[in-house]
Design a protein around this motif. Structure first.
Motif, PDB file in Angstrom:
ATOM      1  N   MET A   1      34.705  36.066  35.609  1.00  0.00           N
ATOM      2  CA  MET A   1      35.268  35.546  36.834  1.00  0.00           C
ATOM      3  C   MET A   1      34.790  36.392  38.010  1.00  0.00           C
ATOM      4  SD  MET A   1      39.071  35.496  38.436  1.00  0.00           S
ATOM      5  CE  MET A   1      39.262  37.139  37.901  1.00  0.00           C
ATOM      6  N   THR A   2      34.449  35.728  39.087  1.00  0.00           N
ATOM      7  CA  THR A   2      33.984  36.405  40.293  1.00  0.00           C
ATOM      8  C   THR A   2      34.968  36.133  41.412  1.00  0.00           C
ATOM      9  OG1 THR A   2      31.681  36.148  39.641  1.00  0.00           O
ATOM     10  CG2 THR A   2      32.100  36.537  41.971  1.00  0.00           C
ATOM     11  N   ARG A   3      35.344  37.205  42.104  1.00  0.00           N
ATOM     12  CA  ARG A   3      36.184  37.067  43.298  1.00  0.00           C
ATOM     13  C   ARG A   3      35.728  38.147  44.268  1.00  0.00           C
ATOM     14  NH1 ARG A   3      41.474  37.634  41.247  1.00  0.00           N
ATOM     15  NH2 ARG A   3      41.521  35.473  40.629  1.00  0.00           N
ATOM     16  N   VAL A   4      35.097  37.722  45.366  1.00  0.00           N
ATOM     17  CA  VAL A   4      34.575  38.645  46.372  1.00  0.00           C
ATOM     18  C   VAL A   4      35.222  38.295  47.707  1.00  0.00           C
ATOM     19  CG1 VAL A   4      32.507  39.451  47.587  1.00  0.00           C
ATOM     20  CG2 VAL A   4      32.360  38.818  45.164  1.00  0.00           C
ATOM     21  N   ILE A   5      35.679  39.325  48.414  1.00  0.00           N
ATOM     22  CA  ILE A   5      36.246  39.128  49.750  1.00  0.00           C
ATOM     23  C   ILE A   5      35.426  39.943  50.731  1.00  0.00           C
ATOM     24  CG2 ILE A   5      38.265  39.420  51.235  1.00  0.00           C
ATOM     25  CD1 ILE A   5      40.039  39.060  48.757  1.00  0.00           C
ATOM     26  N   LEU A   6      34.948  39.272  51.777  1.00  0.00           N
ATOM     27  CA  LEU A   6      34.179  39.928  52.828  1.00  0.00           C
ATOM     28  C   LEU A   6      35.084  40.182  54.025  1.00  0.00           C
ATOM     29  CD1 LEU A   6      30.937  37.757  52.701  1.00  0.00           C
ATOM     30  CD2 LEU A   6      31.373  39.939  51.564  1.00  0.00           C
ATOM     31  N   ILE A   7      35.053  41.433  54.503  1.00  0.00           N
ATOM     32  CA  ILE A   7      35.832  41.786  55.684  1.00  0.00           C
ATOM     33  C   ILE A   7      34.906  42.432  56.708  1.00  0.00           C
ATOM     34  CG2 ILE A   7      37.962  42.079  54.353  1.00  0.00           C
ATOM     35  CD1 ILE A   7      37.576  45.171  54.772  1.00  0.00           C
ATOM     36  N   GLY A   8      35.397  42.540  57.924  1.00  0.00           N
ATOM     37  CA  GLY A   8      34.646  43.169  58.999  1.00  0.00           C
ATOM     38  C   GLY A   8      35.041  42.548  60.308  1.00  0.00           C
ATOM     39  N   TYR A   9      34.552  43.129  61.374  1.00  0.00           N
ATOM     40  CA  TYR A   9      34.891  42.660  62.705  1.00  0.00           C
ATOM     41  C   TYR A   9      34.269  41.294  62.971  1.00  0.00           C
ATOM     42  CZ  TYR A   9      36.175  42.997  67.584  1.00  0.00           C
ATOM     43  OH  TYR A   9      36.734  42.756  68.816  1.00  0.00           O
ATOM     44  N   VAL A  27      29.350  30.166  43.001  1.00  0.00           N
ATOM     45  CA  VAL A  27      30.797  30.029  43.151  1.00  0.00           C
ATOM     46  C   VAL A  27      31.106  29.316  44.471  1.00  0.00           C
ATOM     47  CG1 VAL A  27      31.226  32.088  41.741  1.00  0.00           C
ATOM     48  CG2 VAL A  27      31.117  32.314  44.239  1.00  0.00           C
ATOM     49  N   THR A  28      32.373  29.053  44.716  1.00  0.00           N
ATOM     50  CA  THR A  28      32.803  28.359  45.915  1.00  0.00           C
ATOM     51  C   THR A  28      33.023  29.338  47.063  1.00  0.00           C
ATOM     52  OG1 THR A  28      33.927  26.735  44.522  1.00  0.00           O
ATOM     53  CG2 THR A  28      34.555  26.770  46.841  1.00  0.00           C
ATOM     54  N   PHE A  29      32.653  28.927  48.273  1.00  0.00           N
ATOM     55  CA  PHE A  29      32.870  29.742  49.463  1.00  0.00           C
ATOM     56  C   PHE A  29      34.064  29.224  50.245  1.00  0.00           C
ATOM     57  CE2 PHE A  29      32.368  30.263  54.065  1.00  0.00           C
ATOM     58  CZ  PHE A  29      32.405  31.647  54.131  1.00  0.00           C
ATOM     59  N   TYR A  30      34.899  30.148  50.695  1.00  0.00           N
ATOM     60  CA  TYR A  30      36.013  29.823  51.597  1.00  0.00           C
ATOM     61  C   TYR A  30      35.970  30.763  52.787  1.00  0.00           C
ATOM     62  CZ  TYR A  30      38.341  27.090  47.947  1.00  0.00           C
ATOM     63  OH  TYR A  30      38.644  26.153  46.995  1.00  0.00           O
ATOM     64  N   ASP A  31      36.247  30.219  53.948  1.00  0.00           N
ATOM     65  CA  ASP A  31      36.481  31.002  55.155  1.00  0.00           C
ATOM     66  C   ASP A  31      37.987  30.907  55.394  1.00  0.00           C
ATOM     67  OD1 ASP A  31      37.063  31.015  58.156  1.00  0.00           O
ATOM     68  OD2 ASP A  31      35.014  31.798  58.113  1.00  0.00           O
ATOM     69  N   GLU A  71      39.790  31.480  41.333  1.00  0.00           N
ATOM     70  CA  GLU A  71      38.750  32.134  40.547  1.00  0.00           C
ATOM     71  C   GLU A  71      37.388  31.661  41.023  1.00  0.00           C
ATOM     72  OE1 GLU A  71      39.507  31.541  36.391  1.00  0.00           O
ATOM     73  OE2 GLU A  71      41.383  32.678  36.468  1.00  0.00           O
ATOM     74  N   ASN A  72      36.411  32.531  40.856  1.00  0.00           N
ATOM     75  CA  ASN A  72      35.023  32.215  41.196  1.00  0.00           C
ATOM     76  C   ASN A  72      34.877  31.768  42.648  1.00  0.00           C
ATOM     77  OD1 ASN A  72      34.134  32.881  38.574  1.00  0.00           O
ATOM     78  ND2 ASN A  72      34.923  30.919  37.862  1.00  0.00           N
ATOM     79  N   ARG A  94      42.875  42.387  44.012  1.00  0.00           N
ATOM     80  CA  ARG A  94      42.500  41.061  43.512  1.00  0.00           C
ATOM     81  C   ARG A  94      41.003  40.812  43.439  1.00  0.00           C
ATOM     82  NH1 ARG A  94      45.287  39.501  40.511  1.00  0.00           N
ATOM     83  NH2 ARG A  94      44.589  37.377  40.701  1.00  0.00           N
ATOM     84  N   ALA A  95      40.203  41.605  44.173  1.00  0.00           N
ATOM     85  CA  ALA A  95      38.799  41.218  44.330  1.00  0.00           C
ATOM     86  C   ALA A  95      37.917  42.427  44.598  1.00  0.00           C
ATOM     87  CB  ALA A  95      38.680  40.235  45.509  1.00  0.00           C
ATOM     88  N   ASP A  96      36.614  42.164  44.572  1.00  0.00           N
ATOM     89  CA  ASP A  96      35.632  43.115  45.086  1.00  0.00           C
ATOM     90  C   ASP A  96      35.608  42.909  46.595  1.00  0.00           C
ATOM     91  OD1 ASP A  96      34.420  44.790  43.273  1.00  0.00           O
ATOM     92  OD2 ASP A  96      32.853  43.368  42.719  1.00  0.00           O
ATOM     93  N   VAL A  97      36.100  43.876  47.342  1.00  0.00           N
ATOM     94  CA  VAL A  97      36.151  43.758  48.802  1.00  0.00           C
ATOM     95  C   VAL A  97      34.947  44.490  49.391  1.00  0.00           C
ATOM     96  CG1 VAL A  97      37.498  44.186  50.894  1.00  0.00           C
ATOM     97  CG2 VAL A  97      38.677  43.636  48.741  1.00  0.00           C
TER      98      VAL A  97
END
Length: 178
Positions: A1-9, A27-31, A71-72, A94-97
């Protein structure tokens, strides 16, 4: 299972990088802002105008807890998301941030190149915008630096640079499938 969260300004390229990363990972992308707008059937600006920042941040917190259970996925968060409630600790659990870290100059250039309207930036001169970015970044960096991974971003002015940034993120997260 892949769960990645992107953060930043804002202007760091979270959505741009996130879409490409999701394709690469299959995997699916969400904003998160788009997710909120879809669920609430209102634009983020309208929510802010109607219930203020505190009300918006509560909705954002609740929606983050929904999407971060999927998931994913690759999820791009709003620039302020990590700075409220226990959001940063929750995301890390929950994720790789990944923090897409840009200098004020890079963020300024991205925001000037951007096509979207950013209500927080309306009516600001270049000098005011640079000062605003610098001050906001100082306030938010303590939260951003809690991310599991930090990627320094260049000005992503062409497709090769975008792909190089996606490659850097991919290398960090692909080896660490959650």
């Amino acid at each position: 299972m892949t769960r990645v969260i992107l953060i930043g300004y804002m202007g760091a390229g979270k959505t741009t990088v996130g879409k490409e990363l999701a394709k690469r990972l299959g995997v699916t992308f969400y904003d998160l802002d788009w997710y909120i707008e879809t669920r609430m059937r209102k634009k983020v600006k309208q929510i802010f105008d109607e219930i203020g920042e505190e009300g918006f941040r509560q909705i954002e917190h609740n929606m983050l807890h929904e999407v971060a259970e999927f998931e994913n996925v690759v999820l791009a968060c709003g620039g302020g998301t990590p700075c409220f409630f226990d959001n940063m600790d929750y995301m890390n659990a929950r994720a790789d941030v990944v923090y897409l870290r840009g200098t004020p100059d890079v963020l300024f250039r991205h925001l000037k190149m951007g096509k979207g309207v950013r209500p927080l930036l309306l009516g600001k001169s270049d000098e005011e915008l640079m000062e605003y970015i610098t001050e906001q970044l100082k306030k938010r960096e303590e939260y951003y630096l809690k991310a599991k991974h930090i990627i320094d971003i260049p000005c992503m002015e062409d497709e090769d640079i975008i792909q190089d940034t996606v490659n850097k993120v991919y290398e960090k997260v692909d080896n660490r499938r959650l």
